[in-house]
Design a protein around this motif. Structure first.
Motif, PDB file in Angstrom:
ATOM      1  N   TRP A  30      11.000 -41.265 -66.257  1.00  0.00           N
ATOM      2  CA  TRP A  30      10.707 -39.856 -66.487  1.00  0.00           C
ATOM      3  C   TRP A  30       9.675 -39.369 -65.487  1.00  0.00           C
ATOM      4  O   TRP A  30       8.713 -40.065 -65.180  1.00  0.00           O
ATOM      5  N   HIS A  31       9.880 -38.157 -64.987  1.00  0.00           N
ATOM      6  CA  HIS A  31       8.881 -37.483 -64.164  1.00  0.00           C
ATOM      7  C   HIS A  31       7.658 -37.188 -65.034  1.00  0.00           C
ATOM      8  O   HIS A  31       7.796 -36.933 -66.236  1.00  0.00           O
ATOM      9  N   PRO A  32       6.428 -37.243 -64.484  1.00  0.00           N
ATOM     10  CA  PRO A  32       5.227 -36.976 -65.294  1.00  0.00           C
ATOM     11  C   PRO A  32       5.250 -35.639 -66.026  1.00  0.00           C
ATOM     12  O   PRO A  32       4.638 -35.507 -67.091  1.00  0.00           O
ATOM     13  N   SER A  33       5.971 -34.665 -65.493  1.00  0.00           N
ATOM     14  CA  SER A  33       6.049 -33.365 -66.155  1.00  0.00           C
ATOM     15  C   SER A  33       6.919 -33.404 -67.403  1.00  0.00           C
ATOM     16  O   SER A  33       6.854 -32.507 -68.246  1.00  0.00           O
ATOM     17  N   GLY A  34       7.755 -34.438 -67.508  1.00  0.00           N
ATOM     18  CA  GLY A  34       8.706 -34.509 -68.609  1.00  0.00           C
ATOM     19  C   GLY A  34       9.942 -33.662 -68.407  1.00  0.00           C
ATOM     20  O   GLY A  34      10.799 -33.588 -69.294  1.00  0.00           O
ATOM     21  N   ASP A  35      10.067 -33.019 -67.248  1.00  0.00           N
ATOM     22  CA  ASP A  35      11.178 -32.108 -66.993  1.00  0.00           C
ATOM     23  C   ASP A  35      12.320 -32.740 -66.218  1.00  0.00           C
ATOM     24  O   ASP A  35      13.384 -32.130 -66.084  1.00  0.00           O
ATOM     25  N   MET A  36      12.117 -33.927 -65.676  1.00  0.00           N
ATOM     26  CA  MET A  36      13.149 -34.585 -64.883  1.00  0.00           C
ATOM     27  C   MET A  36      13.234 -36.062 -65.268  1.00  0.00           C
ATOM     28  O   MET A  36      12.219 -36.692 -65.578  1.00  0.00           O
ATOM     29  N   LEU A  37      14.444 -36.587 -65.201  1.00  0.00           N
ATOM     30  CA  LEU A  37      14.694 -37.999 -65.465  1.00  0.00           C
ATOM     31  C   LEU A  37      15.479 -38.583 -64.311  1.00  0.00           C
ATOM     32  O   LEU A  37      16.512 -38.026 -63.906  1.00  0.00           O
ATOM     33  N   ALA A  38      14.985 -39.702 -63.754  1.00  0.00           N
ATOM     34  CA  ALA A  38      15.730 -40.427 -62.726  1.00  0.00           C
ATOM     35  C   ALA A  38      16.526 -41.528 -63.394  1.00  0.00           C
ATOM     36  O   ALA A  38      15.990 -42.312 -64.180  1.00  0.00           O
ATOM     37  N   ALA A  39      17.827 -41.584 -63.105  1.00  0.00           N
ATOM     38  CA  ALA A  39      18.724 -42.568 -63.710  1.00  0.00           C
ATOM     39  C   ALA A  39      19.490 -43.262 -62.597  1.00  0.00           C
ATOM     40  O   ALA A  39      20.223 -42.612 -61.837  1.00  0.00           O
ATOM     41  N   ALA A  40      19.331 -44.585 -62.482  1.00  0.00           N
ATOM     42  CA  ALA A  40      19.902 -45.331 -61.364  1.00  0.00           C
ATOM     43  C   ALA A  40      21.205 -46.012 -61.749  1.00  0.00           C
ATOM     44  O   ALA A  40      21.371 -46.509 -62.865  1.00  0.00           O
ATOM     45  N   GLY A  41      22.117 -46.045 -60.788  1.00  0.00           N
ATOM     46  CA  GLY A  41      23.264 -46.928 -60.830  1.00  0.00           C
ATOM     47  C   GLY A  41      22.984 -48.111 -59.929  1.00  0.00           C
ATOM     48  O   GLY A  41      21.828 -48.463 -59.686  1.00  0.00           O
ATOM     49  N   ARG A  42      24.015 -48.720 -59.393  1.00  0.00           N
ATOM     50  CA  ARG A  42      23.791 -49.865 -58.514  1.00  0.00           C
ATOM     51  C   ARG A  42      23.134 -49.455 -57.209  1.00  0.00           C
ATOM     52  O   ARG A  42      22.236 -50.146 -56.716  1.00  0.00           O
ATOM     53  N   SER A  43      23.571 -48.333 -56.619  1.00  0.00           N
ATOM     54  CA  SER A  43      23.023 -47.935 -55.320  1.00  0.00           C
ATOM     55  C   SER A  43      22.662 -46.463 -55.251  1.00  0.00           C
ATOM     56  O   SER A  43      22.112 -46.029 -54.233  1.00  0.00           O
ATOM     57  N   GLN A  44      22.953 -45.682 -56.287  1.00  0.00           N
ATOM     58  CA  GLN A  44      22.656 -44.257 -56.283  1.00  0.00           C
ATOM     59  C   GLN A  44      21.769 -43.893 -57.465  1.00  0.00           C
ATOM     60  O   GLN A  44      21.734 -44.610 -58.465  1.00  0.00           O
ATOM     61  N   ILE A  45      21.096 -42.761 -57.349  1.00  0.00           N
ATOM     62  CA  ILE A  45      20.177 -42.300 -58.391  1.00  0.00           C
ATOM     63  C   ILE A  45      20.486 -40.843 -58.693  1.00  0.00           C
ATOM     64  O   ILE A  45      20.560 -40.009 -57.778  1.00  0.00           O
ATOM     65  N   ASP A  46      20.681 -40.543 -59.971  1.00  0.00           N
ATOM     66  CA  ASP A  46      20.815 -39.156 -60.398  1.00  0.00           C
ATOM     67  C   ASP A  46      19.461 -38.641 -60.861  1.00  0.00           C
ATOM     68  O   ASP A  46      18.736 -39.334 -61.593  1.00  0.00           O
ATOM     69  N   ILE A  47      19.109 -37.428 -60.469  1.00  0.00           N
ATOM     70  CA  ILE A  47      17.946 -36.729 -61.004  1.00  0.00           C
ATOM     71  C   ILE A  47      18.477 -35.693 -61.986  1.00  0.00           C
ATOM     72  O   ILE A  47      19.221 -34.778 -61.608  1.00  0.00           O
ATOM     73  N   LEU A  48      18.110 -35.864 -63.261  1.00  0.00           N
ATOM     74  CA  LEU A  48      18.641 -35.043 -64.335  1.00  0.00           C
ATOM     75  C   LEU A  48      17.557 -34.138 -64.901  1.00  0.00           C
ATOM     76  O   LEU A  48      16.379 -34.494 -64.914  1.00  0.00           O
ATOM     77  N   GLY A  49      17.955 -32.993 -65.412  1.00  0.00           N
ATOM     78  CA  GLY A  49      17.052 -32.163 -66.182  1.00  0.00           C
ATOM     79  C   GLY A  49      16.952 -32.680 -67.605  1.00  0.00           C
ATOM     80  O   GLY A  49      17.667 -33.605 -68.012  1.00  0.00           O
ATOM     81  N   ARG A  50      16.076 -32.084 -68.398  1.00  0.00           N
ATOM     82  CA  ARG A  50      15.901 -32.525 -69.786  1.00  0.00           C
ATOM     83  C   ARG A  50      17.170 -32.348 -70.604  1.00  0.00           C
ATOM     84  O   ARG A  50      17.386 -33.040 -71.599  1.00  0.00           O
ATOM     85  N   ASP A  51      18.024 -31.415 -70.168  1.00  0.00           N
ATOM     86  CA  ASP A  51      19.285 -31.195 -70.872  1.00  0.00           C
ATOM     87  C   ASP A  51      20.396 -32.111 -70.390  1.00  0.00           C
ATOM     88  O   ASP A  51      21.531 -32.028 -70.857  1.00  0.00           O
ATOM     89  N   GLY A  52      20.072 -33.003 -69.460  1.00  0.00           N
ATOM     90  CA  GLY A  52      21.062 -33.933 -68.925  1.00  0.00           C
ATOM     91  C   GLY A  52      21.825 -33.408 -67.731  1.00  0.00           C
ATOM     92  O   GLY A  52      22.628 -34.142 -67.145  1.00  0.00           O
ATOM     93  N   ALA A  53      21.604 -32.158 -67.346  1.00  0.00           N
ATOM     94  CA  ALA A  53      22.304 -31.599 -66.189  1.00  0.00           C
ATOM     95  C   ALA A  53      21.810 -32.253 -64.901  1.00  0.00           C
ATOM     96  O   ALA A  53      20.608 -32.410 -64.685  1.00  0.00           O
TER      97      ALA A  53
END
Length: 274
Positions: A30-53
């Motif tokens: 989680w980003h310190p602001s709580g507004d973003m989540l980094a989610a990793a796969g094997r080689s890529q990373i998604d940056i998601l909003g709190r709503d999962g977008a």
């Protein structure tokens, strides 16, 4: 399941809010602001909003021809300006978070280290990287230069985290051990963790350390300042990853067979699963 992905809960109510279906099953941060989540796969990373977008997908880590290559850890800097991603290709990639964008920054070559975990110092100026094939590496974030190494007092390092004063907590195996190493190099031995390979490591705001194994059901909790420690009742299925709530009020673990479990200081409970 064809729709597996990143799940987000409301921790106050334990309500499942969303499942992204992004097919990422690596580390999260989680980003310190709580507004973003980094989610990793094997080689890529998604940056998601709190709503999962999904806001961005970060690429750069290489799989090559090694089927075992993968991203093993993620961490945001305390000020939220950087994301660090650690891969078994033996690199750390830094990503700069700017308003409305996330840009690739420097790449750190870890040499022969087979990395397992990383941690930013509380002031964000240093990055520690632990792995089983050498000492913990300490890097200057500003200069992206290795400034020193820290030997594990016992065994081979697996987990690394920082206490509030900047001291390092290192978990290691063969033998399983916990230790605190301060900035002067002074070592304070911790209790022997219940896990044979103490991999998951998390520190609460009050410097209470939680450590779990890679594939067993053990969790050890150690109050660094008070000196007390205890092995919690077995976590159902396993306790692969461990994470304190931001205020230290609860401890969460990822179980391969039961999903996400919550320790409230008295008992384990299971969060609602998709």
């Amino acid at each position: 399941m064809e729709d597996w992905g990143t799940a987000i809960w409301d921790t106050a109510s334990a309500e499942l809010l969303t499942v992204t279906g992004n097919h990422r099953r690596g580390p999260l941060a989680w980003h310190p602001s709580g507004d973003m989540l980094a989610a990793a796969g094997r080689s890529q990373i998604d940056i998601l909003g709190r709503d999962g977008a999904r806001q961005w997908t970060l690429t750069g880590h290489s799989l090559g021809k090694d089927e075992d290559r993968r991203i093993v850890d993620l961490a945001f800097s305390p000020d939220g300006a950087l994301l660090a991603s650690l891969s078994t290709e033996r690199t750390v990639r830094l990503w700069r978070i700017r308003e409305g964008a996330c840009e690739a920054a420097q790449v750190i070559d870890l040499g022969d280290l087979m990395p397992a975990s990383l941690s930013f110092s509380p002031d964000g100026t240093e990055l520690a990287v632990a792995g089983a094939t050498g000492p913990v590496q300490i890097w200057s974030v500003n200069d992206v230069e290795r400034i020193r190494t820290v030997e594990a007092p016992e065994g081979s390092p697996l987990g690394v985290a920082h206490l509030s004063d900047g001291s390092l907590v290192i978990s290691s195996y063969e033998p399983a051990a916990l230790a605190v190493v301060d900035s002067s190099g002074a070592v304070r031995a911790g209790p022997s963790p219940a896990a044979a390979r103490p991999y998951g490591l998390s520190v609460s705001p009050e410097d209470v350390v939680a450590v779990s194994g890679e594939s067993d059901d053990t969790v050890t909790v150690w109050d660094v300042h008070g000196g007390q420690h205890r092995d919690l009742p077995p976590a159902r299925g396993s306790a692969y990853r461990v994470q304190w709530a931001h205020d230290g009020s609860a401890l969460y673990v990822v179980s391969w067979t039961f999903g996400v479990l919550r320790w409230d200081g008295t008992q384990w409970s299971r969060l609602q699963m998709p």
